[in-house]
Design a protein around this motif. Structure first.
Motif, PDB file in Angstrom:
ATOM      1  N   ARG A 159      11.533  55.715  29.754  1.00 49.99           N
ATOM      2  CA  ARG A 159      11.905  56.721  30.379  1.00 49.99           C
ATOM      3  C   ARG A 159      13.953  56.129  30.045  1.00 49.99           C
ATOM      4  O   ARG A 159      14.044  57.324  29.828  1.00 49.99           O
ATOM      5  CB  ARG A 159      12.049  57.153  32.168  1.00 49.99           C
ATOM      6  N   THR A 161       1.963  49.966  35.915  1.00 46.86           N
ATOM      7  CA  THR A 161       1.204  51.210  36.351  1.00 46.86           C
ATOM      8  C   THR A 161       0.440  51.247  35.104  1.00 46.86           C
ATOM      9  O   THR A 161      -0.097  53.412  35.541  1.00 46.86           O
ATOM     10  CB  THR A 161       2.895  52.538  35.441  1.00 46.86           C
ATOM     11  N   ASN A 180      11.057  54.094  39.592  1.00 47.89           N
ATOM     12  CA  ASN A 180      10.066  54.740  39.473  1.00 47.89           C
ATOM     13  C   ASN A 180       9.291  55.958  39.039  1.00 47.89           C
ATOM     14  O   ASN A 180      10.405  56.488  37.462  1.00 47.89           O
ATOM     15  CB  ASN A 180      10.209  56.510  40.130  1.00 47.89           C
ATOM     16  N   ASP A 181       8.130  55.463  38.478  1.00 43.06           N
ATOM     17  CA  ASP A 181       7.815  55.692  36.861  1.00 43.06           C
ATOM     18  C   ASP A 181       8.131  55.661  35.352  1.00 43.06           C
ATOM     19  O   ASP A 181       8.831  56.251  34.971  1.00 43.06           O
ATOM     20  CB  ASP A 181       7.652  57.252  37.011  1.00 43.06           C
ATOM     21  N   VAL A 233       6.802  56.929  30.807  1.00 48.09           N
ATOM     22  CA  VAL A 233       6.542  58.672  30.066  1.00 48.09           C
ATOM     23  C   VAL A 233       5.223  58.301  29.462  1.00 48.09           C
ATOM     24  O   VAL A 233       5.540  58.392  28.006  1.00 48.09           O
ATOM     25  CB  VAL A 233       7.668  59.398  29.259  1.00 48.09           C
ATOM     26  N   GLU A 234       3.984  59.560  29.686  1.00 52.67           N
ATOM     27  CA  GLU A 234       2.979  59.349  28.469  1.00 52.67           C
ATOM     28  C   GLU A 234       3.473  60.596  27.204  1.00 52.67           C
ATOM     29  O   GLU A 234       3.569  61.429  27.677  1.00 52.67           O
ATOM     30  CB  GLU A 234       1.591  59.409  29.395  1.00 52.67           C
TER      31      GLU A 234
END
Length: 350
Positions: free
Chosen positions: A29, A88, A186-187, A190-191
């Protein structure tokens, strides 16, 4: 029979779920800013002595305004990406059960202090042998100019559904590096849409290199002068912090022994970094390395109060007069133990 089917179903589902991971693509990200002092810290951690990793005047002699990151510097980003995947995406694996078997770096452009690096990750393949999953991951590092700087790939081996020794869990919890949850990203991944293409490196411009050996003076089969390095527990602690590798087998005797090691061992990527310095010392120009690949075979045991010697040697495997390039095979040995199953570098010469 019905009970057996019910008990077996989760395992079948887990295998199918794992197989479906192949081909998934992600983007980190946030971009990574290559700090000048971070480059220097990493160079010290892997004992890369070339002046271009430490001082701008030495980098300018090679044609670059900023100091040049060592050949294995991308491992800092790769280690962070692997941890993000385990946190993740590959959540069914335990970090204490994960091993790295090989590493490849393809250098298209030097990474310089001040670069802003974007990172895409592809889980290229997943093969299952018994209880072990071999996961091949590729990462593509692109700089702020949209140029692919490096393409790296690694294979990690992870055990699915293995029962982790409670003593190991306790040891890891007691000595593992912890971060405050509120500071965690957080996260971080990114797919990306399936079936897309990762960035493709443009054809590398034949930037001048400044090697000490002249191509015309070399012959296939020629041996490089031998070299070496010394590794201490302090070196391991320093590398763990600089590279962001928290595995306790590199600093805790108890954790090392619980996984069957005789003592604390050096990081595989640290030994790869030491080998890169050996090669750069002979070449005289770190940017002359176009590709460096290693398959790890052994480990460097490091005692609590003694340094461990690592010996390096090399040989010119082949030379290409049309491109003035060569392939170099490298060997590393520590306490009679072979460190690399394969170590190969593709380099350019003046």
């Amino acid at each position: 029979m019905g009970r057996e089917q019910t008990m077996a179903q989760p395992e079948i589902d887990a295998v199918a779920q794992t197989a479906a991971l192949a081909g998934r693509r992600f983007r980190v990200r946030d971009h990574y800013v290559v700090g000048r002092e971070k480059v220097r810290e990493f160079a010290r951690a892997v004992q890369n002595q070339h002046g271009a990793h430490h001082n701008e005047p030495d980098a300018r002699k090679l044609g670059y305004e900023g100091i040049i990151a060592p050949p294995t510097f991308a491992s800092v980003l790769g280690t962070a990406c692997t941890r993000a995947l385990l946190d993740t995406v590959l959540t069914e694996y335990d970090l204490s059960q994960v091993l790295q078997t090989d590493q490849v770096f393809e250098m298209h452009r030097p990474i310089l202090a001040g670069d802003r690096i974007s990172n895409e990750i592809v889980i290229e393949s997943l093969r299952q042998f018994g209880d072990n999953d071999f996961i091949h991951v590729k990462f593509v590092l692109t700089n702020q100019h949209g140029e692919v700087a490096q393409v790296g790939s690694t294979t990690i081996v992870a055990r699915r559904g293995a029962e982790v020794d409670p003593n190991l869990i306790e040891a890891v919890e007691s000595i593992f590096m912890h971060t405050r949850p509120e500071l965690a990203v957080n996260d971080p991944l990114v797919e990306l849409p399936a079936g897309g293409q990762a960035p493709i490196a443009a054809v590398r411009e034949p930037a001048a290199v400044h090697t000490l050996p002249d191509f015309d003076s070399l012959t296939a089969g020629q041996a490089l002068p031998t070299g070496g390095a010394r590794v201490t527990r302090g070196d391991l602690a320093n590398y763990a912090g600089v590279a962001g590798d928290p595995n306790p087998i590199h600093f805790s005797d108890r954790a090392a022994q619980l996984v069957g090691l005789p003592t604390v061992v050096a990081h595989g990527l640290l030994t790869m970094g030491l080998a890169a310095d050996y090669l750069t010392g002979w070449l005289g120009d770190p940017t002359a390395i176009e590709k460096f690949s290693v398959r790890f075979a052994g480990f460097v045991p490091v005692g609590a109060d003694t340094a461990t010697e690592v010996e390096f040697s090399g040989k010119i495997k082949s030379l290409d007069p049309a491109t003035r390039t060569g392939t170099i095979t490298l060997s590393g040995v520590s306490e009679g133990r072979k460190l690399f199953g394969r170590a190969v570098a593709e380099v350019r010469f003046t």
